[in-house]
Motif scaffolding. Structure first.
Motif, PDB file in Angstrom:
ATOM      1  N   LEU A   1       0.831  -1.204   0.000  1.00  0.00           N
ATOM      2  CA  LEU A   1       0.000   0.000   0.000  1.00  0.00           C
ATOM      3  C   LEU A   1       0.867   1.255   0.000  1.00  0.00           C
ATOM      4  O   LEU A   1       0.511   2.268  -0.619  1.00  0.00           O
ATOM      5  CB  LEU A   1      -0.929  -0.011   1.220  1.00  0.00           C
ATOM      6  CG  LEU A   1      -1.989  -1.115   1.249  1.00  0.00           C
ATOM      7  CD1 LEU A   1      -2.887  -0.957   2.469  1.00  0.00           C
ATOM      8  CD2 LEU A   1      -2.829  -1.096  -0.031  1.00  0.00           C
ATOM      9  N   GLU A   2       2.018   1.189   0.677  1.00  0.00           N
ATOM     10  CA  GLU A   2       2.924   2.346   0.698  1.00  0.00           C
ATOM     11  C   GLU A   2       3.400   2.692  -0.708  1.00  0.00           C
ATOM     12  O   GLU A   2       3.370   3.861  -1.117  1.00  0.00           O
ATOM     13  CB  GLU A   2       4.126   2.063   1.588  1.00  0.00           C
ATOM     14  CG  GLU A   2       5.126   3.211   1.618  1.00  0.00           C
ATOM     15  CD  GLU A   2       6.410   2.862   2.345  1.00  0.00           C
ATOM     16  OE1 GLU A   2       7.259   3.763   2.502  1.00  0.00           O
ATOM     17  OE2 GLU A   2       6.576   1.691   2.738  1.00  0.00           O
TER      18      GLU A   2
ATOM     19  N   ILE B   1       2.057   1.816  -3.623  1.00  0.00           N
ATOM     20  CA  ILE B   1       0.942   2.212  -4.488  1.00  0.00           C
ATOM     21  C   ILE B   1       0.494   3.628  -4.168  1.00  0.00           C
ATOM     22  O   ILE B   1       0.229   4.438  -5.077  1.00  0.00           O
ATOM     23  CB  ILE B   1      -0.226   1.213  -4.356  1.00  0.00           C
ATOM     24  CG1 ILE B   1       0.215  -0.193  -4.794  1.00  0.00           C
ATOM     25  CG2 ILE B   1      -1.412   1.684  -5.190  1.00  0.00           C
ATOM     26  CD1 ILE B   1       0.759  -0.286  -6.206  1.00  0.00           C
ATOM     27  N   GLU B   2       0.414   3.981  -2.880  1.00  0.00           N
ATOM     28  CA  GLU B   2       0.048   5.347  -2.485  1.00  0.00           C
ATOM     29  C   GLU B   2       1.058   6.353  -3.033  1.00  0.00           C
ATOM     30  O   GLU B   2       0.680   7.388  -3.589  1.00  0.00           O
ATOM     31  CB  GLU B   2      -0.017   5.451  -0.959  1.00  0.00           C
ATOM     32  CG  GLU B   2      -1.232   4.798  -0.333  1.00  0.00           C
ATOM     33  CD  GLU B   2      -2.436   5.728  -0.274  1.00  0.00           C
ATOM     34  OE1 GLU B   2      -2.341   6.861  -0.787  1.00  0.00           O
ATOM     35  OE2 GLU B   2      -3.467   5.298   0.263  1.00  0.00           O
TER      36      GLU B   2
ATOM     37  N   ALA C   1       0.648   6.616  -6.843  1.00  0.00           N
ATOM     38  CA  ALA C   1      -0.565   7.358  -7.224  1.00  0.00           C
ATOM     39  C   ALA C   1      -0.391   8.853  -6.975  1.00  0.00           C
ATOM     40  O   ALA C   1      -0.788   9.692  -7.801  1.00  0.00           O
ATOM     41  CB  ALA C   1      -1.764   6.816  -6.442  1.00  0.00           C
ATOM     42  N   ARG C   2       0.219   9.202  -5.853  1.00  0.00           N
ATOM     43  CA  ARG C   2       0.444  10.620  -5.526  1.00  0.00           C
ATOM     44  C   ARG C   2       1.386  11.255  -6.549  1.00  0.00           C
ATOM     45  O   ARG C   2       1.146  12.381  -7.019  1.00  0.00           O
ATOM     46  CB  ARG C   2       1.027  10.734  -4.115  1.00  0.00           C
ATOM     47  CG  ARG C   2       1.078  12.157  -3.585  1.00  0.00           C
ATOM     48  CD  ARG C   2       1.687  12.218  -2.181  1.00  0.00           C
ATOM     49  NE  ARG C   2       1.061  11.260  -1.304  1.00  0.00           N
ATOM     50  CZ  ARG C   2       1.705  10.229  -0.738  1.00  0.00           C
ATOM     51  NH1 ARG C   2       3.002  10.056  -0.985  1.00  0.00           N
ATOM     52  NH2 ARG C   2       1.078   9.396   0.054  1.00  0.00           N
TER      53      ARG C   2
ATOM     54  N   THR D   1      -7.983  -3.381  -4.710  1.00  0.00           N
ATOM     55  CA  THR D   1      -7.534  -2.342  -3.780  1.00  0.00           C
ATOM     56  C   THR D   1      -6.640  -1.339  -4.483  1.00  0.00           C
ATOM     57  O   THR D   1      -6.761  -0.118  -4.274  1.00  0.00           O
ATOM     58  CB  THR D   1      -6.770  -2.979  -2.603  1.00  0.00           C
ATOM     59  OG1 THR D   1      -7.641  -3.862  -1.897  1.00  0.00           O
ATOM     60  CG2 THR D   1      -6.246  -1.918  -1.652  1.00  0.00           C
ATOM     61  N   ILE D   2      -5.750  -1.831  -5.333  1.00  0.00           N
ATOM     62  CA  ILE D   2      -4.826  -0.944  -6.053  1.00  0.00           C
ATOM     63  C   ILE D   2      -5.604  -0.008  -6.984  1.00  0.00           C
ATOM     64  O   ILE D   2      -5.336   1.199  -7.038  1.00  0.00           O
ATOM     65  CB  ILE D   2      -3.791  -1.782  -6.830  1.00  0.00           C
ATOM     66  CG1 ILE D   2      -2.830  -2.457  -5.850  1.00  0.00           C
ATOM     67  CG2 ILE D   2      -3.015  -0.907  -7.823  1.00  0.00           C
ATOM     68  CD1 ILE D   2      -1.886  -3.460  -6.492  1.00  0.00           C
TER      69      ILE D   2
ATOM     70  N   SER E   1      -8.654   0.993  -6.626  1.00  0.00           N
ATOM     71  CA  SER E   1      -9.405   1.954  -5.809  1.00  0.00           C
ATOM     72  C   SER E   1      -8.502   3.074  -5.296  1.00  0.00           C
ATOM     73  O   SER E   1      -8.941   4.231  -5.191  1.00  0.00           O
ATOM     74  CB  SER E   1     -10.091   1.244  -4.644  1.00  0.00           C
ATOM     75  OG  SER E   1      -9.144   0.767  -3.694  1.00  0.00           O
ATOM     76  N   ILE E   2      -7.237   2.756  -4.997  1.00  0.00           N
ATOM     77  CA  ILE E   2      -6.305   3.796  -4.533  1.00  0.00           C
ATOM     78  C   ILE E   2      -6.054   4.809  -5.651  1.00  0.00           C
ATOM     79  O   ILE E   2      -6.086   6.026  -5.423  1.00  0.00           O
ATOM     80  CB  ILE E   2      -4.981   3.169  -4.062  1.00  0.00           C
ATOM     81  CG1 ILE E   2      -5.211   2.395  -2.758  1.00  0.00           C
ATOM     82  CG2 ILE E   2      -3.908   4.250  -3.857  1.00  0.00           C
ATOM     83  CD1 ILE E   2      -4.012   1.589  -2.298  1.00  0.00           C
TER      84      ILE E   2
ATOM     85  N   GLN F   1      -8.991   7.082  -6.015  1.00  0.00           N
ATOM     86  CA  GLN F   1      -9.051   8.122  -4.984  1.00  0.00           C
ATOM     87  C   GLN F   1      -8.218   9.342  -5.367  1.00  0.00           C
ATOM     88  O   GLN F   1      -8.510  10.458  -4.928  1.00  0.00           O
ATOM     89  CB  GLN F   1      -8.574   7.560  -3.654  1.00  0.00           C
ATOM     90  CG  GLN F   1      -9.497   6.526  -3.030  1.00  0.00           C
ATOM     91  CD  GLN F   1      -8.863   5.786  -1.871  1.00  0.00           C
ATOM     92  OE1 GLN F   1      -7.874   6.264  -1.279  1.00  0.00           O
ATOM     93  NE2 GLN F   1      -9.401   4.636  -1.517  1.00  0.00           N
ATOM     94  N   TYR F   2      -7.211   9.129  -6.179  1.00  0.00           N
ATOM     95  CA  TYR F   2      -6.359  10.235  -6.626  1.00  0.00           C
ATOM     96  C   TYR F   2      -6.813  10.789  -7.986  1.00  0.00           C
ATOM     97  O   TYR F   2      -6.105  11.580  -8.606  1.00  0.00           O
ATOM     98  CB  TYR F   2      -4.898   9.780  -6.718  1.00  0.00           C
ATOM     99  CG  TYR F   2      -4.206   9.731  -5.379  1.00  0.00           C
ATOM    100  CD1 TYR F   2      -3.458  10.812  -4.924  1.00  0.00           C
ATOM    101  CD2 TYR F   2      -4.305   8.623  -4.555  1.00  0.00           C
ATOM    102  CE1 TYR F   2      -2.824  10.790  -3.690  1.00  0.00           C
ATOM    103  CE2 TYR F   2      -3.669   8.578  -3.318  1.00  0.00           C
ATOM    104  CZ  TYR F   2      -2.936   9.666  -2.898  1.00  0.00           C
ATOM    105  OH  TYR F   2      -2.307   9.616  -1.670  1.00  0.00           O
TER     106      TYR F   2
END
Length: 302
Positions: free
Chosen positions: A231-232, A234-235, A238-239, A286-287, A289-290, A293-294
Motif C-alpha cells: 500500500l505504501e 501504491i500510495e 498514485a500521488r 484495492t490498487i 481503488s487507490i 481516490q487520486y
C-alpha cells in the motif's frame, strides 16, 4: 549505414497504442528486471535460444557447427558457450526451429520496409507504429531516424520506454512521438536498484519533464505480488502520478505472469521464478481503488 539489433517484430498488435499496430522490438536494455517477461531483450548481443521439446535429435546442428561447439546428450544438444561464435549456422539448418537466434541487425530502410507492409491496417484502424524493447531509447540515433521517416509518412508513433536515459535524449524523442507508454516499476530507489539493477532517479525525473512538455503518456505498472504491491508503494505512485503536469494520466496495471519462464530456459539462464507471483483479485481491486481516490483512471491490462 546505421543498424540496430531487432529481436522481434509483432504485427496486428492491439495493446501497444491505439488501433492495429506494428511493434518493433529493439534488443538491449539498461535495466535488468528480475521478472522481465522478455529476457531475450536484455542483452545487446545476438543470443541463441534452444527448445529441447522441439528437438528431434537429428544431429544436423552438430555437423554444421564450424567450431564444434555442439554435442548431443540424453536431454538434447549442449552448446559449449566458450566455443560458440553465435554464428547462427545451427539455427539455419534446424528442421524444427528448436534452435533460434534472438537478434537481427536491421537498418532504417529495412525496418521501414517492414512497417510499410502494415500501412493498410493503420489507415483502417487508426493504428500506427510502436517502438519497444528492451529499451528503444538506448538506440536513440536510429530510433530518431525511424521516427523522422515514419513521421514523413504520417504514421501515429508510440514509444514504449522506462525512461532511464539522459533527459536530452527523451526530449528529442518526445518532439517526434505521439504517445509514450511509460514503464514505472516502483518509487523506492533502493528497492528499484535491488530488483532492476538501477536506481529510478532518471526515470522519475524524465517522466516529470515529458509531462511538462505536454507529451501524451500512458503509464504502465507491472504488478508483482510482494515486490511492488504494498500500500505504501501504491500510495506513493498514485500521488506522484497525480502531481504530474498536464491532463490526468491513464494508468495500465500489468499483473505478473510466468510466460517468461520458458524463455529463460531456452536461453540457458537460471530464473528464480518461485519469488514472483501474480497479485490476487482482491489486491488488484484495492490498487485500482487507490488510484481512483487520486482521480486517476487505472485499468487492468492494456
Amino acid at each position: 549505414m546505421a543498424e540496430s539489433l531487432i529481436f522481434d517484430i509483432k504485427r496486428y498488435a492491439i495493446n501497444d497504442g491505439p488501433g492495429i499496430r506494428i511493434v518493433i522490438f529493439f534488443k538491449g536494455c539498461n535495466l535488468n528486471c528480475a521478472w522481465c517477461h522478455n529476457p531475450e531483450s536484455i542483452s545487446g548481443e545476438v543470443e541463441k535460444m534452444y527448445s529441447a521439446a522441439k528437438c528431434i535429435r537429428c544431429g544436423s546442428c552438430i555437423l554444421v557447427c564450424p567450431v564444434n561447439a555442439i554435442t548431443m546428450s540424453s536431454q538434447g544438444i549442449i552448446t559449449d558457450q566458450k566455443l560458440c561464435k553465435v554464428c547462427g549456422e545451427c539455427s539455419k539448418i534446424c528442421p524444427t526451429n528448436a534452435i533460434q537466434m534472438s537478434g537481427k541487425a536491421m537498418s532504417v530502410p529495412e525496418i521501414i520496409h517492414e512497417i510499410e507492409k502494415e500501412r493498410i491496417f493503420f489507415d483502417q484502424s487508426g493504428g500506427g507504429v510502436t517502438f519497444s524493447g528492451g529499451e528503444p531509447l538506448i538506440h536513440s540515433k536510429i530510433l530518431i531516424e525511424l521516427l523522422d521517416e515514419c513521421g514523413k509518412r504520417g504514421f501515429h508513433l508510440a514509444v514504449d520506454t522506462a525512461g532511464n536515459v539522459n533527459t536530452n535524449v527523451i526530449l528529442e524523442v518526445a518532439k517526434r512521438t505521439d504517445l509514450f507508454l511509460y514503464d514505472l516499476k516502483m518509487m523506492d530507489t533502493r528497492l528499484h536498484r535491488k530488483w532492476t539493477h538501477s536506481g529510478n532517479e532518471k526515470i522519475l525525473h524524465n517522466l516529470k519533464i515529458i509531462a511538462e512538455s505536454g507529451a501524451e503518456i500512458i503509464i504502465r505498472i507491472p504488478l508483482i505480488d510482494g515486490i511492488n504491491t504494498s500500500l505504501e508503494n501504491i500510495e506513493r505512485t498514485a500521488r506522484f502520478i497525480a502531481e504530474l503536469a498536464g491532463n490526468k494520466k491513464e494508468v495500465h496495471l500489468l499483473p505478473y505472469h510466468s510466460i517468461a519462464q520458458n524463455k529463460f530456459i531456452k536461453l540457458g539462464k537460471p530464473g528464480n521464478f518461485e519469488k514472483f507471483q501474480e497479485p490476487d483479485k482482491s489486491i488488484l481491486s484495492t490498487i485500482v481503488s487507490i488510484f481512483t481516490q487520486y482521480g486517476i483512471v487505472a485499468s487492468i491490462g492494456g
